[in-house]
Scaffold this motif. Structure first.
Motif, PDB file in Angstrom:
ATOM      1  N   GLN A   1      30.873  41.035  48.733  1.00 41.88           N
ATOM      2  CA  GLN A   1      30.547  41.875  47.579  1.00 41.88           C
ATOM      3  C   GLN A   1      30.488  43.330  48.042  1.00 41.88           C
ATOM      4  OE1 GLN A   1      26.570  41.595  45.796  1.00 41.88           O
ATOM      5  NE2 GLN A   1      27.537  41.547  43.781  1.00 41.88           N
ATOM      6  N   ALA A   2      31.221  44.183  47.325  1.00 42.17           N
ATOM      7  CA  ALA A   2      31.273  45.599  47.692  1.00 42.17           C
ATOM      8  C   ALA A   2      29.940  46.275  47.379  1.00 42.17           C
ATOM      9  CB  ALA A   2      32.402  46.287  46.945  1.00 42.17           C
TER      10      ALA A   2
ATOM     11  N   GLN B   1      31.380  50.738  44.524  1.00 39.39           N
ATOM     12  CA  GLN B   1      32.622  50.634  45.303  1.00 39.39           C
ATOM     13  C   GLN B   1      33.362  49.338  44.943  1.00 39.39           C
ATOM     14  OE1 GLN B   1      32.093  51.178  49.552  1.00 39.39           O
ATOM     15  NE2 GLN B   1      30.410  52.643  49.272  1.00 39.39           N
ATOM     16  N   THR B   2      34.602  49.253  45.401  1.00 39.21           N
ATOM     17  CA  THR B   2      35.402  48.034  45.237  1.00 39.21           C
ATOM     18  C   THR B   2      35.880  47.575  46.605  1.00 39.21           C
ATOM     19  OG1 THR B   2      37.398  49.336  44.869  1.00 39.21           O
ATOM     20  CG2 THR B   2      36.162  48.645  42.908  1.00 39.21           C
TER      21      THR B   2
ATOM     22  N   ASP C   1      38.843  46.920  47.547  1.00 43.79           N
ATOM     23  CA  ASP C   1      40.152  47.412  47.981  1.00 43.79           C
ATOM     24  C   ASP C   1      40.094  48.798  48.610  1.00 43.79           C
ATOM     25  OD1 ASP C   1      39.553  48.749  45.675  1.00 43.79           O
ATOM     26  OD2 ASP C   1      41.520  48.472  44.737  1.00 43.79           O
ATOM     27  N   GLN C   2      38.881  49.353  48.708  1.00 45.15           N
ATOM     28  CA  GLN C   2      38.745  50.644  49.392  1.00 45.15           C
ATOM     29  C   GLN C   2      38.899  50.425  50.901  1.00 45.15           C
ATOM     30  OE1 GLN C   2      34.964  51.612  47.158  1.00 45.15           O
ATOM     31  NE2 GLN C   2      35.923  53.642  47.056  1.00 45.15           N
TER      32      GLN C   2
ATOM     33  N   ASN D   1      36.100  49.042  53.151  1.00 48.95           N
ATOM     34  CA  ASN D   1      35.693  47.679  52.844  1.00 48.95           C
ATOM     35  C   ASN D   1      36.738  46.658  53.290  1.00 48.95           C
ATOM     36  OD1 ASN D   1      33.261  48.551  51.717  1.00 48.95           O
ATOM     37  ND2 ASN D   1      34.179  48.832  49.693  1.00 48.95           N
TER      38      ASN D   1
ATOM     39  N   ASP E   1      37.229  42.890  38.533  1.00 46.02           N
ATOM     40  CA  ASP E   1      36.818  44.273  38.813  1.00 46.02           C
ATOM     41  C   ASP E   1      36.876  44.608  40.303  1.00 46.02           C
ATOM     42  OD1 ASP E   1      34.685  42.879  39.827  1.00 46.02           O
ATOM     43  OD2 ASP E   1      33.187  43.696  38.468  1.00 46.02           O
ATOM     44  N   LYS E   2      37.367  43.674  41.117  1.00 42.58           N
ATOM     45  CA  LYS E   2      37.566  43.873  42.552  1.00 42.58           C
ATOM     46  C   LYS E   2      36.272  44.152  43.329  1.00 42.58           C
ATOM     47  CE  LYS E   2      42.286  45.594  41.951  1.00 42.58           C
ATOM     48  NZ  LYS E   2      43.249  46.677  42.238  1.00 42.58           N
ATOM     49  N   THR E   3      35.153  43.699  42.789  1.00 40.92           N
ATOM     50  CA  THR E   3      33.882  43.918  43.496  1.00 40.92           C
ATOM     51  C   THR E   3      33.450  42.690  44.302  1.00 40.92           C
ATOM     52  OG1 THR E   3      32.615  43.187  41.578  1.00 40.92           O
ATOM     53  CG2 THR E   3      33.086  45.558  41.754  1.00 40.92           C
TER      54      THR E   3
END
Length: 769
Positions: A81-82, A86-87, A89-90, A93, A161-163
């Motif tokens: 979990q970001a 944040q997500t 895909d950063q 991370n 949501d990419k989280t």
């Protein structure tokens, strides 16, 4: 019976060396057997013949490469979990997740295929690969791009949501290969991501953070038992005798169960339950015989004779009390669920050992100690015997009950009835990560997946479609099944997850909208199964539904169907046994009705605390484990009959020696109340100690058994039953003459034993009023 046991008691006391040597040899034998023959325990809950199990069997047959039991195969799921805002895909991370996966690849037990370059990818990369593959497959098979993208999204290891994202890691071996070192390595790999700011939690069979049951809990129960025994006997030596025999009993019992694991698959909970029950009854059975032994010494002055009489009288009650427990436990076979059958058989074995030790090893140890059996007097614990002309607390209490029996009867029944009310909200589920303690990593991983992907992601259904005899082309049959399932209102996605090499069987993965244990998902399982008949008529296709919710539904259905036959077998056999003991029809009937009251109140209290979260005692209230009610009924019935036998046999003994019905109730209760109270407190303490166990089932079972003993011993057996006996009077002991002729006379009250003694000893055997 009494005469036979009298001889056993005298023999064991006199030939103590032979008896002690025999038990020592048995302990060494089972110890060697446990060390050389032990096998692994299992967490699998297979139920042969159920629809869900049939679907799994079909899948194993048609997909041999996937034949491993999914509930026993070894894997770990890393959930990422970001940080807030944040997500995943950063760049920072992604680097953190890659660092975790690099550490995972270093774990020796990770399957070789997963260690290959690119096999374990972070959720961002895995999601892109999956989406590309879905689009390509859609183009080749004529499936629309929209459907392909929807299917990819449902299978994606990355939330919309990419989280939140996850990586599934397979391991070699099965649950028997899970060690503390492996768990430590799995958790250590996650630390790189945590240090970088990610929330990394782990679930799966390889990463279970539940500690194995057993250990300190038994010591707590034994400690409380020691205190109660010291208060009861006022002697350190006498207090230690039931503990010594109980410890020997559970050692032999647990070692015997360990040997059994080498020949059959047992649940990891089985030994703990067996020890819990075996320890409690072993202490109680020895307590009753030692207490009677002390009384007989005062009457006869001959210790060998006292040992014989104690085993002949109190030992008879122990035999029949133990038989009721064993019957209730072995009758779990009627339910038809293998792991319940094994639990019952293992617990019955420990009870059998407890009875055998109480009848043979205990009098041998009494012979070993001789005159020092009641040595080590505790100065501040004086005799509780009332002074001449003064009534004891038990005598004053039972005099009150028998004076106004209708009031005490109504009060006891109403109290238990009110306590039973929460049981109307009983909800059942199988143990899973969603019912685990919120403090565990597996529960946090479960919650993260539910929050990020939707609750249905935690419990997808698997439909195994058999088109071998279909009237249409197999692919058409598969598509029709997918279309039918997709039309259900609680379905997020349904798609073909794989087709076997022969092309006649497919796996359809179904993602529900609701959580695995919800009523909506259970209804979805029923609806999917209900639609099979229509599809079969149209296309000739057959299918089965499996998965967590399907298994839960099948367990509940199996238990519901088996409950009435189980109760009929248990209550019927125990009723006959109690008729043999008490030579009465009404006494066994009231004993059984009293059990129903205590078990209803037990269900109510358990639901209130563990499901509804009353009083805030439990941090994670949730559904009760599906198979707990039927197991609890069996155990509680056996224990309830224990106290019925121990209290009412003394009343029967007084009645057969000439006391009136009312005086027999008063005298029998007065003699038995103190020792039964001590026994109940000991049993409650042993069971309550298991509330500290980490496993939800063991924790709830310990609580339920503790309150069941409280309700049954102190309300049913000490309030309701004496009130009923006082109201019935002589009718309580009524037995039709034709039935009296049919039933064998087991002589639990020792009438034959009295006649076999010399004339000058007969009067001494009679109970003191």
């Amino acid at each position: 019976m009494a005469t036979y046991l009298y001889r056993i008691g005298k023999f064991a006391y006199r030939r103590k060396g032979v008896v002690l040597a025999g038990w020592l040899a048995l302990m060494i034998l089972v110890g060697v057997g446990a060390a050389t023959l032990a096998g692994p325990t299992s967490e699998s809950f297979s139920i042969p013949g159920t629809p869900a199990q049939q679907a799994q069997d079909l899948m194993a047959e048609r997909f041999p490469a996937q034949a491993d039991d999914p509930m026993n195969s070894l894997s770990a799921r890393y959930v990422f979990q970001a940080p807030a805002g944040q997500t995943l895909d950063q760049p920072q991370n992604k680097a953190a997740m890659d660092a975790v996966l690099e550490q995972v690849r270093q774990i020796p037990q990770v399957k070789a295929a997963a260690k290959a370059e690119g096999a374990l990818a972070d959720p961002i990369v895995a999601n892109q690969k999956l989406t590309d593959a879905a689009v390509k497959s859609a183009t080749e098979k004529g499936t629309s791009q929209e459907t392909a993208l929807a299917n990819a999204a449902a299978m994606s290891p990355l939330s919309k949501d990419k989280t939140v994202g996850y990586v599934q890691v397979p391991f070699d071996g099965d649950q028997a290969d899970v060690t503390d070192a492996l768990r430590s390595s799995i958790d250590h790999a996650a630390q790189a991501g945590r240090d970088a700011g990610l929330n990394v939690q782990i679930s799966g069979t390889a990463a279970s953070d539940q500690q194995p049951p057993g250990g300190a809990t038994e010591l707590v129960g034994i400690g409380v038992a020691a205190v109660v025994l010291m208060i009861t006997f006022g002697s350190l030596v006498a207090a230690g005798l039931p503990l010594i025999t109980a410890i020997i009993g559970i050692m032999i019992g647990s070692l015997g169960i360990t040997i059994a694991t080498g020949f059959t698959e047992l649940s990891s909970m089985t030994p703990t339950l067996a020890i819990m029950i075996g320890l409690a009854v072993a202490i109680d059975y020895s307590l009753f015989i030692v207490s009677r032994y002390r009384h007989e010494i005062e009457v006869t002055g001959d210790r060998e004779e006292a040992a014989g009489r104690a085993v002949g009288t109190a030992g008879s009650a122990v035999v029949f009390a133990g038989l009721t427990v064993i019957i209730a436990l072995l009758a779990l076979r009627v339910v038809g669920i293998p792991f319940l059958t094994d639990m019952g058989a293992a617990a019955a074995f420990t009870v059998f050992i407890a009875v055998s030790i109480a009848l043979t090893l205990l009098p041998a140890i009494l012979g070993l100690f001789g005159r020092k059996a009641f040595a080590g007097k505790i100065p501040f614990l004086k005799s509780r015997e009332p002074k001449p002309g003064k009534q004891s607390a038990a005598q004053r209490y039972i005099a009150f009950v028998t004076r106004k029996p209708a009031y005490t009867l109504i009060g006891g029944v109403l109290l238990l009835g009110v306590l039973a009310i929460p049981a109307t909200n009983l909800s059942l589920a199988l143990p899973n990560d969603g019912t685990a303690d919120p403090a565990t990593s597996s529960r946090q991983a479960y919650d993260m997946v539910g929050d990020g992907f939707g609750p249905g992601k935690n419990g997808p259904l698997l439909v195994v479609v058999d088109a071998k005899d279909a009237k249409v082309a197999p692919q058409q049959a598969f598509d029709d099944v997918v279309k039918s399932i997709s039309s259900q209102p609680d379905v997020v996605n349904a798609q073909i997850a794989g087709v076997n090499q022969a092309g006649d069987t497919a796996q359809v993965l179904v993602t529900p909208k609701s959580s695995p244990s919800s009523d909506e998902t259970k209804a979805l399982v029923d609806n999917i199964r209900g639609a099979e008949a229509g599809l079969n008529a149209q296309t000739g296709v057959n299918y089965g539904v499996t998965g967590q919710t399907a298994l839960e539904s099948d367990v509940s259905n199996s238990l519901s169907k088996a409950l009435i036959p189980y109760l009929a077998v248990v209550v019927g056999l125990a009723f006959l046994l109690l008729m043999l003991v008490f030579r009465s029809v009404l006494v066994p009937l009231t004993a059984t009705l009293g059990f129903l009251l205590s078990v209803a109140a037990t269900f109510g209290a358990t639901v209130a605390i563990f499901q509804e979260g009353w009083l805030g005692i439990i941090s994670n209230p949730g559904p009760i484990v599906s198979f707990m009610p039927v197991f609890l009924i069996g155990v509680v019935f056996g224990l309830a009959m224990d106290y019925q036998v121990f209290l009412v046999t003394r009343m029967r003994e007084e009645y057969t020696h000439g006391a009136s019905a009312k005086d027999a109730v008063i005298a029998g209760f007065s003699h038995g109340a103190r020792v039964v109270t001590a026994a109940a407190i000991i049993m409650m303490s042993v069971f309550a100690a298991f509330i500290a166990e980490p496993g939800t089932f063991i924790k709830a079972m310990g609580f339920a058994l503790a309150v069941a003993v409280f309700f049954d011993a102190f309300i049913v057996r000490m309030v309701v039953i004496p009130s009923v006996m006082a109201l019935l009077g002589d009718k309580a002991w009524y037995l039709p003459k034709w039935l009296d002729r049919i039933l064998p006379n087991v002589d639990i009250e020792g009438k034959k034993l009295e006649r076999s003694l010399p004339n000058d000893e007969r009067k001494e055997l009679q109970p003191v009023s």
